[in-house]
Every structure is written in C-alpha cells, then in structure tokens.
Design an enzyme around this catalytic site. Sequence first.
Site, PDB file in Angstrom:
ATOM      1  N   ASP A 165       0.771  -1.221   0.030  1.00 56.24           N
ATOM      2  CA  ASP A 165       0.011   0.234   0.102  1.00 56.24           C
ATOM      3  C   ASP A 165       0.985   1.209   0.074  1.00 56.24           C
ATOM      4  O   ASP A 165       1.896   1.317   0.834  1.00 56.24           O
ATOM      5  CB  ASP A 165      -0.965  -0.031   1.275  1.00 56.24           C
ATOM      6  CG  ASP A 165      -2.024   0.923   0.972  1.00 56.24           C
ATOM      7  OD1 ASP A 165      -2.106   1.603   0.123  1.00 56.24           O
ATOM      8  OD2 ASP A 165      -3.099   0.694   1.919  1.00 56.24           O
ATOM      9  N   LYS A 198      -6.413  12.187  10.903  1.00 57.19           N
ATOM     10  CA  LYS A 198      -5.993  11.300   9.819  1.00 57.19           C
ATOM     11  C   LYS A 198      -6.805  11.734   8.360  1.00 57.19           C
ATOM     12  O   LYS A 198      -6.395  11.859   7.375  1.00 57.19           O
ATOM     13  CB  LYS A 198      -6.202  10.009  10.157  1.00 57.19           C
ATOM     14  CG  LYS A 198      -5.706   9.015   9.100  1.00 57.19           C
ATOM     15  CD  LYS A 198      -5.719   7.313   9.360  1.00 57.19           C
ATOM     16  CE  LYS A 198      -5.555   6.510   7.898  1.00 57.19           C
ATOM     17  NZ  LYS A 198      -5.639   5.192   8.230  1.00 57.19           N
ATOM     18  N   ASP A 216      -4.389   2.654  -4.981  1.00 56.86           N
ATOM     19  CA  ASP A 216      -2.928   2.908  -4.733  1.00 56.86           C
ATOM     20  C   ASP A 216      -2.634   1.811  -4.003  1.00 56.86           C
ATOM     21  O   ASP A 216      -1.581   1.603  -3.174  1.00 56.86           O
ATOM     22  CB  ASP A 216      -2.544   4.058  -4.224  1.00 56.86           C
ATOM     23  CG  ASP A 216      -3.474   4.330  -2.958  1.00 56.86           C
ATOM     24  OD1 ASP A 216      -4.443   3.749  -2.576  1.00 56.86           O
ATOM     25  OD2 ASP A 216      -3.156   5.408  -2.156  1.00 56.86           O
TER      26      ASP A 216
END
Length: 1198
Positions: A886, A955, A1114
């Site tokens: 990742d 986050k 991604d």
Amino acid sequence: MSALRWTRGAAGFGRALSSSGRRRPTSEEGTLSGLCSSRRSSAASPREQDVQKEWGHAELLEVLEARVRQLRAESMSEVMVKKVPPPKGDSSRWTQKLEAEREVHRKRQERFIDQQQQVLTLQMEPRIWSKKLAGCLQQSQKGAPRSQGEEEQRLAQALKAALPKLSPSTLAETKATAVEASILLLQQKFLAFFECCAITDNMPLAHHVLVTQHNKCDKQQLLTLDMYNTVMLGWARKGSFKELVYVFIMLKDAGLSPNLWSYAAALQCMGRRDQGVHIIQRCLKQMTEEGFQPQQLFSDLVLTEEERDALLRALVKAEPAFRVPPQAPDPVNTSTLLKEIYAREGPQSYPKLHLPLETLQDLFHQQLQVELSPSVCVQSVEKAPVLTKEVLEARQTLKALQGQWEVELLRVLRHTKATMAYQAREGQPTLYPFLCLLSEEEFVSMLMQALRLLPAQGEPLLHLAHDLGLRVLNRHLVKKKQETNHVQKLGQHYSQYLRLLASDTQVEAPCFPREYWESLGPLETPKQHPWSVAVVLHLGKQLAEMLVQAARMPRNLAAPQASCHPIPVLYHVYSFRSYRQIGILKPHPAFSQLLETAAESTLTFETTEVPMLCPPLPWTSSHTGAYLLTPTKLMRATEGVTQHQHLLERCAPTQLHGALDTLTQLGNCAWRVNGRLLDLVLQIFRDKGCSRLGVPPPRSEAPQPAQQRPPPGATPVHKAELRKELSRCLKAAREMHSLRIEALYRLSLAQYLRNRVFWLPHNMDFRGRTYPCPPHFNHLGGDLVRALLEFAQGRPLGPRGLDWLKIHLVNLTGLKKRDSLRMRLAFADEVMEEILDSADNPLTGRKWWMDADEPWQTLACCMEVAQAVRSPDPAAYVSHLPVHQDGSCNGLQHYAALGRDSAGAASVNLMPSDLPQDVYREVAAQVEQLRQQDADQGLRVAQVLKGFITRKVVKQTVMTVVYGVTRYGGRLQIEKRLRELSNFPQEFVWEASHYLVRLVFKSLQEMFSSTRAIQHWLTESANLISHTGWPVEWVTPLGIPIIQPYHREAKIQVKGGIQSITLTSSMDFSQKPNTLKQKNGFPPNFIHSLDSSHMMLTALHCYRKGLTFVSVHDCFWTHAADIPVMNEVCREQFVRLHSQPILEDLAKFLEKRFCSVSRSLKPSERALITQLQKTLQSLPQTGTFDLRQVMKSTYFFS
C-alpha cells in the site's frame, strides 16, 4: 382511494389521458445518483375525474347486470312466478340514466377502437418549399411512367438535378449559439425514433413522420442532418431508390449540406439497385466538389460488410479502376513511458492461465449462454424457511397471480403498441418502434422480474424507469448480435484468442492480448448510438406504467374468489426527501407480505452484475471489450453523458493503447472463492450476524423502542422524545436491512461461484482510475469480500514468500504500523501460536484474529500461514493468497514528487529511512505543539483539547486535503471524530473543530509548502479556464484524454403519464461549466490521473515480467513470491513517471487548448485569456529532492 379510481388516475384505462385540464404536479427528482422529493397523494384533474366517473358507472352497471343474472339463476323453479314490473319513480330514473351513460360509453369505446384499427395513409411524397427543388421533383412526376425502368430513370434525373450545391442564401444559417434544452430534447427524441424505426424495419413509418414534420415549415428547425441521413440509410439498406430520392431532396430543401454519410447512403442504394453509371458519376463528382474523396467512404465510416460491398459495386461501376484503400499497418505507440512496454526486443515473459484450451472453450460457451439469457438466477444463502402449509399456500398463490399478470401485461402491451402506432401515423415520434425492439414475451418477462425485485419501501419512479430503459437497450443489442451472425464469428475469434492464454498451447510471437486479438482480423460489431437520458426515461416510465396498470390482485388473498374488485399491486405516491419531492412506486403491503411468506429461494441478477465465467474480451477501442455480448463503456459515466466518449473517439487509436492493455490485463486475472472462509461467514450470517465482524444482522435484531405508544397523560415533551426514539429505531432498522441485503447479494454470489474460476472485467472513470464492472462481488469491496477472494492460479512461495506472508499478516492487524519490516516479521513469529489457533479454531479458540483492523483478511492469512508452515517444504507450498503493498498517503507522495519537496518527501516515505514515517502522526504532533502554545497564552479551547489530539482525529482531514477537501469539509470530519470521544466535553465540539481544522491546514502548509503552491496553481488555472466558458481538459502522461464533467445544472423533463419526471443534470456539455466545481475538482482529479498512470505503468511492466497483478487504486496486489519484483517495478515506474516534465507539459497543453482561440473576443474575454496565459507560464517553484532516492525507500509502498 378505490381500486378503480387508482387504476384510472395512475396508469390510464385503455388509452393515454388527454393533456387538457389542470397540469399534474411535477416531481423534482434530482439526479440519477441521489434523489430528494416530497410526499403527497395523487390527485386527478377535472377531466380525469369525469372519466373516472364515467368508467365507474359503466363498471357498476356490469356488476349489477351480473348480480341480476345470478339472482335469476337462483330463483328458477318449476313454479310460475308472477312478473314484477320495474319500480317507478327515482329508482327508474336512476336506472334509465345509468343505461344512457352506458350506451354513451359503449359508443365511445367503439369509436376509439375504430380509430385504432383505421389504417391511415402514410405520406411518402414531401412538400418541397424551394421552387428549384420542387421543380426537380415535379419534373420527375409529370405523366404516369409506364414501367419501373422509366420511373427509376425519372427519379435519377430528379436526384441529379438536386445534387448541385444551393446558393448561400438558400442554406440555413449556422448559429454558434447552443441549442435550447427543450429543442435539444425533441431532436434527441426524433433521432432515436428514426433509428429505432430503421432497426425494427418500420421505414415507411419513419419516412411518414419525417415528411409530416418537413411539410410544416415551422417544424423544420427540429430536423437535423443526422435525422435525414438515418432515414436515407434505412432506405438504402432496403434498396428503395424512390424514397431515398425524396429524403435527399428534403435534406436539400431544409437548407442542409449533405455530408459523407449522405453520399454513402445514396451510393449504397445505387449499388444495390444497379443504377445507371451517369447518376453515380454525377454523385461522385458532387461529393468530390464538396471536399470528400471516395476513399473516405471506407476509411472514415463504420460500415457492415454488406454495406461496403454495395458501396464498392457502385464505385467500381462508375470508376472501374477504383480499389478499396489498403488497411494501414497497425500503428505503434511512441510514448516515452510506454516505449519499453511495446519494444519487441528485450526479455519477455507474458503470463498464461493455468487452464488448458479445452476447459477455457467450455467456459466460453457457459458465459455465452449466461449473456444470451435475460438474467442470472442465484440460490440465496439466507436460511431456508420451514415448508409449512402457510409457505406452500403463499407460493401457490404467488404463482397463480404471476400467471394472471403475465396475461394482462401482454394485453396491455399490445393495446399500448396499437395506440402508439396510431399516434405515430399522425406524424408524432412515439415509443412504438422501441416497443418492437424485443418480443412481447421478453417485455413481459422483464417487467415481471422488475416487479419481483421491487423493495417493500418502494423505488423512485426515476430509478425504475432508468433501469428498465437501459435493460431494453442492452437486451436489444445482444439480440441484434444474435441476428447478425455476430455470435458465430465471435466464437471463431475467441477460440483462436484462447491459444494465447491457455496453459497447453503456444503462439509464434507472445504479445499483449489486445495485439493478438487485433492480429486475428476485424470482428464486425453492430454499431449502436447511445440513447439520450430523456429517451431512456420515457421508455422506462411507459413500461413502469404498464406494470402499474396490469398488476392487480384480490382484496383478500385468503379468499380470492370472494373479492369482486381487484386492487392494484403497485401504488404511485409522492414523498419528501430533503427539500425536493419524488414519485415512488410502492408495492401493496399485502403483496410484500406474500413475497416474504413465500420466501423464494432464488435471487435474480442482470448478466453484467455477475463475474464472468471466462476471460473477458480484450479492450480494443472505446466501445469494444469486457463482456462477450453485453455492451460496456470503456469510460464509465452517468447515462447520457457523451463528452468523454467523443473525446475518446477523437484521439488517435495508439494514444489509448496503455489504458486498453492495462484494463485487459486486470480483467484477465483469474479468481476463486476461499471456500473454508465462506463456510465460516455463512455460519455467522445465518446465526443473526455479527456487526463487529462486518456481518450485518437481520432486521429482526434492530433496536426496538421502549414504548410503541405514549402512555395516557403523557406530556408533549415525553411524546416528542418517544417520536425521536421511534424515528431512530426505524432508521436503524432500514440501515440494517440495507446492509443485510447487500451482504446477502455478495455471499449468494460467492456461494454461486464456489468451486469455479471466474474473472472480473474492468473499465475506468473519467480520471483513468480502474474499477471492476460487476458491482457486488469484487476486490474493491470491504474486508469481508476481499478475504473471500483468492487468485485462482497459485504460485510457490519460494525462499522469501513465507516472510512476506507473515509481514502481510501483521500489516492487516494494524498492530505494528511504525515498526520496521524486520520487527514485524519477528512479531509474527512471536504470535505464531495465536496465528495457528486462529486458523484451527476460528470461532471456538482464543479468537486473536477478531481484534485486527481487517479481521476476515487476517483470518484468511492465518489459514494460509498455517498451511505453509505445516507443509513439508514451505518454499514449495503453492499460495493463492493476494499480498498487498500500500502507498503511504499516495496523493501527498505525488505532490512531493511534483514539487521535489525534500521535507514533504521524507514525511511520506519517498526518502529511505530505517523506520516508516507516519505523516498523520507528524501532523498530529505539530498541531499539538501549536495547541500547547495557545494554551499557555490562556486560550480556553486549546486548554480543553489537551490530551485529545491524536492521529485518528486528524488522519481523515490530512488524507483528504490532497484531494481538495475544504476547511468546511475538514471541520465536519474533525467534528465527527471528536463526537466519537466519550470523555470529550460535547459542548466544545463545534468550537474545537473550527480551531483544529485551522491548525491542521497551517501545519500542512508548513510541512508541504510546494504541495500547497501546486494546488493553488492548479486551482487558479481551472478557475480562469472555466470563466472563459470551457470545462477543464488535459491528457494524462499515458495519453488518456480527460475532461471534467461539471456543468451548470440543466433540467430534463419527461412529461405525461402518472407523473412528469424532472431530472436535474450537471453533466450536459452543452451547458456552461460550473466554475466552483471545475476549480475545486481540478487538483484532486489531476492527482488521481497521476496515480492511475503510475498503477498502469506498474501493471504493464509486471505483465511483461509474467506476474499476476491487480490493484485497488494505490494498493497493489500480487503473489507473496513476487512481492520483491513488484516492489522494484513500482518504484522504477514512479521515478520514470515523475522524471517527465509533467507540470510543464500540462501548462503547454492548457495554453494551446485554451489560449489560442481563433474567434472574435470581447475585451473582457481577452483579458481573461491574457491572465490565464500569464498564470500558466508562472509554474510553481520546485525543490531539490532527488527522485532516485525512491528506489532505495523500503516504505514507499509497503
């Protein structure tokens, strides 16, 4: 509302309602993706009420007569009974009045039926408004031709006289302004009508409507060149020269200039009729004078083989030396980034499937049968009910009702077709040819399926209409391929294609699947223009109304014979959603209860909703690829949006090779279901589920209110609280039901695919991001679905594969995010006992796996690790588990690389380090420092936040800032996180979220200075471009053309029937761009186009090296043994991508596209373009970061 009134007011009874009277309320439907609407009861207009009254009296008379006959039959005896005269007075007058009304109604019915059956004369000869053209036509009509040859000759003379170009004064003026939305919708309706008439062999009807509209001088503005060409091509295919000449003269009479399609139609018809050489030569001469060359007929137009032959016969007759231009050699992609991919030299190791040729051919025939069927039936995994007497009776009742509905639907469909055929004969474009696209039985089957799938809470009419319209289009296209022998030719091509993929065959020169497919020769595919949204909705709404009209059931299902008056199964109601109103078709509660009691054990899916049973077709163009027969878009978009398709069709074929080959490669990955894990999930699913593990519980487990009704004497406050609690419980129950149904679909498909190999065809969005086409069961789903998926083709672990399996397992738990890979591997060895216990006793052991971030994927990995470590030789163990790598905040990685930002690069792991860097933790730490400074100065909110600023709080905002989140959006994200903290004082949430979002943006500005500069440059460029009246366009480094689909909202209205549907669309490229969305969307969309380019480069290089590769944006997946190779390729391609002058190329493209406009501009427009040019030339400054360091960064992707 009575059943009779409902039926008449909702769907019409026998014929369409007249448009006179008060207009119906228009429903503001919103967009196709999300609707908002209002609740109100249906109200009939005065005219409708009169009609309802008339039909009500008529039905009442029929009931009374039936009752009289029944009573007479019961009173029959051998004894003579004295006749009783009819009563006098009011009763007699009432009877006479009803009798008179019944007679009036009978005569109206007879008159209507006579009108329906009356055959109107279809007009073939048009009225020509131009005197010169009228003279040509009249000249050909003088006298009665004695033979067909004479008539053909005179028509040829008329065409010859009409060919020369008219004077400029005669030609219609071309307006630069956009066509009005209402006129555009009408034009789309007319064009679709003519195309459908051509497809369904209703050319006389199409010609009649065209002539009728052409004869009205004020209506000619609606007729476009495409419409005339469509009718001409229809006649050309039939070889009808007379009608073609009429249409050609009409075209010229309308002031339009023939284009290449016009001449192709005329020449094609002449070739079929073996027309005289002089008229063909005259046609070719005129075509050449207007700038068209005969060779273009074969190079620029998409024609069937039969059409090409007819054209060639005409051309060779006029010019015997003419030859079809040879097909140009396949061009080679010359992109710098793709040069190595398509190089013939160098090492190549293209992967092959693990299945032999014979097995793959069998799978092809299975998939072919699936796509030829209207739907796929899958056994439900829901716990089967006990077959009690009640269940069996419910199933028997449902079966009997469905038989009645099918008969009634067939009757209503035939009546509707007859009505619309009559209206079309009056010169109006109706849905008649659309209702001829499929057989009547296919329409009935489709509507019955829609009725079964309708949820108990109902479905917006807009959604149902859109879905039904698209189903008709897709099934028609499949049927058309069957009729044109396409299926047989496809089978021959595909058998050859499988030799490239099969494990037991070899080809001379291994290559990409697209290249091999193209080398087999062109496969003729029937061309179909997409329908507009308005046409799709109009057709779908008509079908839905037919369903409302036909589906009726007894009032009392327990005693159906005792119910004289059936009631409708579907009701049309209005409901408020937000500030808008929508119309909903809702099933009767008794019908929903009947379905629930019957508990049918099968689920029905469209063929495109189920993974494929054989490898997908390789993508070879913007409209060819994926499913065998079902049409699929290369670039997914809302139905009716055509700007992406136009952009793709205009670009050179080689420009799309990178995207086409990537999508083909992703789709060629073979999958299988993890059967052992599926058994565990089904066990929990059937046993009331488990929210903690992502297995939704049934609706019966939803929270219940403490009290259903307020007690006597309850205060208003208590009643309000009870209402709120009841509302919360209802909302929770609906959400649980929705999640449960979604899980039911996924698990049922997994069970259906158990012990099978299947494939997931892919396409992409307008930014180039790739997605699987089947929506329910794919690897883009959540933790549970990903855990159920394995590579069908395994690979031995090799020397390092087991270590990567262990590291992957620790990554899934989320326990060691800040530790090095070596430390994670050591941790996996420490907890090996827990791993083995989880694998052996997942539901009865210590359940260590349940505490992981991704519990089901963790369990799947535990099972794989256990099997590997227990095998005699772990290196030889064949693993099927996908292992993930990742990206570390991938959007910021691209920004840091674009700006060569050393500080930013270090924060997102572009630079080598011993431990992984956590940008979210770093931002949280910097925000905490700023908070401490403010707290020391006495700021109250800063003091309250002490101890609450964590990685989790910031986050989401940090992650989405790179994708264009605003301060308002960031504040909402932080507010949500703060509300989740039970010990945080809730009265400070609003103030604290405002304060924190400001600190987060400030910290990011300091940490990623170049990122913010690039974002500002992109935003300002998009703002200026959209103010000049254009949507933002660019081309990705791999050559994919991109245009942002954000425009000002335009309303599309489909009037008539039970409800007028109003669709608000912002995707119409004929509207001006939405400046706010264009400028806010450009930075994130541009970054998404870069991460998709990086993924595609990685995928293509991995394929060339023989690796199995798939991605979730991604996050890259491959076998454990191949992780080192994939990691190397991933880093190499990131460096190669960002070594290109990306921003410089973007600025050049935008300047060429938007600053070199060759038209007269206003001073304000010139000023905007000058400012845009200046902005594009002022590129952001870049730093000194060395991209080559990415090659040494362990945690770049990890």
